[in-house]
Design a protein around this motif. Structure first.
Motif, PDB file in Angstrom:
ATOM      1  N   UNK A  41     -40.443 -14.060 -10.664  1.00 55.35           N
ATOM      2  CA  UNK A  41     -40.562 -14.320  -9.272  1.00 55.35           C
ATOM      3  C   UNK A  41     -39.689 -15.256  -8.738  1.00 55.35           C
ATOM      4  N   UNK A  42     -39.208 -16.310  -9.231  1.00 59.17           N
ATOM      5  CA  UNK A  42     -38.307 -17.456  -8.992  1.00 59.17           C
ATOM      6  C   UNK A  42     -36.794 -16.882  -9.190  1.00 59.17           C
ATOM      7  N   UNK A  43     -36.649 -16.212  -9.907  1.00 59.70           N
ATOM      8  CA  UNK A  43     -35.368 -15.688 -10.328  1.00 59.70           C
ATOM      9  C   UNK A  43     -34.785 -14.314  -9.831  1.00 59.70           C
ATOM     10  N   UNK A  44     -36.165 -13.794  -8.673  1.00 59.64           N
ATOM     11  CA  UNK A  44     -35.981 -12.467  -7.944  1.00 59.64           C
ATOM     12  C   UNK A  44     -35.273 -11.431  -9.011  1.00 59.64           C
ATOM     13  N   UNK A  45     -36.273 -11.224 -10.231  1.00 61.07           N
ATOM     14  CA  UNK A  45     -36.009 -10.195 -11.082  1.00 61.07           C
ATOM     15  C   UNK A  45     -37.073  -9.517 -11.674  1.00 61.07           C
ATOM     16  N   UNK A  46     -37.199  -8.585 -12.403  1.00 59.14           N
ATOM     17  CA  UNK A  46     -38.354  -8.236 -13.044  1.00 59.14           C
ATOM     18  C   UNK A  46     -38.785  -9.012 -14.059  1.00 59.14           C
ATOM     19  N   UNK A  47     -40.057  -8.858 -14.477  1.00 57.22           N
ATOM     20  CA  UNK A  47     -40.448  -9.446 -15.760  1.00 57.22           C
ATOM     21  C   UNK A  47     -39.872  -8.954 -17.177  1.00 57.22           C
ATOM     22  N   UNK A  48     -39.658  -7.676 -16.721  1.00 59.12           N
ATOM     23  CA  UNK A  48     -38.957  -6.898 -18.041  1.00 59.12           C
ATOM     24  C   UNK A  48     -37.532  -7.459 -18.205  1.00 59.12           C
ATOM     25  N   UNK A  49     -36.789  -7.743 -17.306  1.00 58.55           N
ATOM     26  CA  UNK A  49     -35.556  -8.542 -17.453  1.00 58.55           C
ATOM     27  C   UNK A  49     -35.736  -9.868 -18.055  1.00 58.55           C
ATOM     28  N   UNK A  50     -36.800 -10.524 -17.691  1.00 58.09           N
ATOM     29  CA  UNK A  50     -36.774 -11.930 -18.468  1.00 58.09           C
ATOM     30  C   UNK A  50     -37.171 -11.855 -19.746  1.00 58.09           C
ATOM     31  N   UNK A  51     -38.241 -10.651 -20.125  1.00 60.94           N
ATOM     32  CA  UNK A  51     -38.654 -10.568 -21.533  1.00 60.94           C
ATOM     33  C   UNK A  51     -37.306 -10.081 -22.266  1.00 60.94           C
ATOM     34  N   UNK A  52     -36.572  -9.216 -21.762  1.00 64.62           N
ATOM     35  CA  UNK A  52     -35.331  -8.663 -22.412  1.00 64.62           C
ATOM     36  C   UNK A  52     -34.415 -10.008 -22.577  1.00 64.62           C
ATOM     37  N   UNK A  53     -34.288 -10.940 -21.823  1.00 66.24           N
ATOM     38  CA  UNK A  53     -33.132 -11.903 -21.966  1.00 66.24           C
ATOM     39  C   UNK A  53     -33.719 -12.898 -23.200  1.00 66.24           C
ATOM     40  N   UNK A  54     -35.085 -13.157 -23.165  1.00 63.45           N
ATOM     41  CA  UNK A  54     -35.579 -13.899 -24.154  1.00 63.45           C
ATOM     42  C   UNK A  54     -35.550 -13.476 -25.454  1.00 63.45           C
ATOM     43  N   UNK A  55     -35.245 -11.869 -25.752  1.00 66.32           N
ATOM     44  CA  UNK A  55     -35.332 -11.117 -26.946  1.00 66.32           C
ATOM     45  C   UNK A  55     -33.843 -11.117 -27.348  1.00 66.32           C
ATOM     46  N   UNK A  56     -32.971 -11.255 -26.237  1.00 70.34           N
ATOM     47  CA  UNK A  56     -31.573 -11.466 -26.491  1.00 70.34           C
ATOM     48  C   UNK A  56     -30.830  -9.802 -26.408  1.00 70.34           C
ATOM     49  N   UNK A  57     -31.173  -9.062 -25.561  1.00 68.01           N
ATOM     50  CA  UNK A  57     -30.933  -7.768 -25.208  1.00 68.01           C
ATOM     51  C   UNK A  57     -29.551  -8.048 -24.619  1.00 68.01           C
ATOM     52  N   UNK A  58     -28.494  -7.125 -25.095  1.00 65.94           N
ATOM     53  CA  UNK A  58     -27.067  -7.302 -24.716  1.00 65.94           C
ATOM     54  C   UNK A  58     -26.821  -6.699 -23.488  1.00 65.94           C
ATOM     55  N   UNK A  59     -27.942  -5.829 -22.781  1.00 60.19           N
ATOM     56  CA  UNK A  59     -27.466  -5.156 -21.500  1.00 60.19           C
ATOM     57  C   UNK A  59     -27.947  -5.783 -20.224  1.00 60.19           C
ATOM     58  N   UNK A  60     -28.556  -6.997 -20.600  1.00 60.91           N
ATOM     59  CA  UNK A  60     -28.911  -7.603 -19.343  1.00 60.91           C
ATOM     60  C   UNK A  60     -27.707  -8.126 -18.405  1.00 60.91           C
ATOM     61  N   UNK A  61     -27.472  -8.199 -17.383  1.00 63.24           N
ATOM     62  CA  UNK A  61     -26.411  -8.435 -16.496  1.00 63.24           C
ATOM     63  C   UNK A  61     -26.384 -10.041 -16.624  1.00 63.24           C
ATOM     64  N   UNK A  62     -25.215 -10.644 -16.404  1.00 63.65           N
ATOM     65  CA  UNK A  62     -24.996 -11.786 -16.429  1.00 63.65           C
ATOM     66  C   UNK A  62     -25.255 -12.763 -15.237  1.00 63.65           C
ATOM     67  N   UNK A  63     -25.575 -11.922 -14.288  1.00 68.34           N
ATOM     68  CA  UNK A  63     -26.097 -12.585 -12.823  1.00 68.34           C
ATOM     69  C   UNK A  63     -27.527 -12.632 -12.981  1.00 68.34           C
ATOM     70  N   UNK A  64     -28.236 -11.867 -13.637  1.00 65.06           N
ATOM     71  CA  UNK A  64     -29.731 -12.239 -13.915  1.00 65.06           C
ATOM     72  C   UNK A  64     -29.988 -13.159 -14.823  1.00 65.06           C
ATOM     73  N   UNK A  65     -29.076 -13.644 -15.911  1.00 65.27           N
ATOM     74  CA  UNK A  65     -29.102 -14.777 -16.534  1.00 65.27           C
ATOM     75  C   UNK A  65     -28.987 -15.757 -15.746  1.00 65.27           C
TER      76      UNK A  65
END
Length: 107
Positions: A41-65
């Motif tokens: 919510x604070x990052x204005x992205x989906x929970x799935x994106x945060x979960x993927x970041x925490x798992x090290x998924x290579x497809x998450x955009x740098x802007x979301x990071x």
């Protein structure tokens, strides 16, 4: 139609580093006692994106990071990337060591 995953394959070392970054972000979130939903919510992205970041998924955009780091008040950490650049500095130093002529003296 199946989605191509060719572009998501990383060299083993990069995949490992991305996993480590994800773990560090997760630990930062847990230290702050924040849920994935709160960070999303604070990052204005989906929970799935945060979960993927925490798992090290290579497809998450740098802007979301960056938005997730901002939500965790770690946005200044991005400035540490490529800060040392030892190889580049060594190459630059080699180029500077070329012999130069002294200027011509005029009498």
């Amino acid at each position: 139609m199946t989605k191509s995953t060719k572009g998501t394959l990383l060299p083993r070392k990069l995949a490992k580093n991305l996993t480590i970054v994800g773990e560090q972000i997760k630990l930062a979130r847990l230290r702050r006692d924040l849920s994935i939903a709160q960070v999303a919510e604070r990052a204005t992205c989906s929970q799935l994106s945060v979960m993927r970041i925490e798992k090290g998924a290579p497809t998450v955009a740098i802007g979301i990071y960056l938005r997730v780091l901002y939500a965790l008040q770690l946005d200044e950490d991005i400035l540490l990337l490529a800060q040392k650049d030892e190889i580049g500095r060594n190459l630059q130093d080699l180029d500077l060591k070329q012999r130069q002529r002294a200027s011509k003296k005029t009498e």
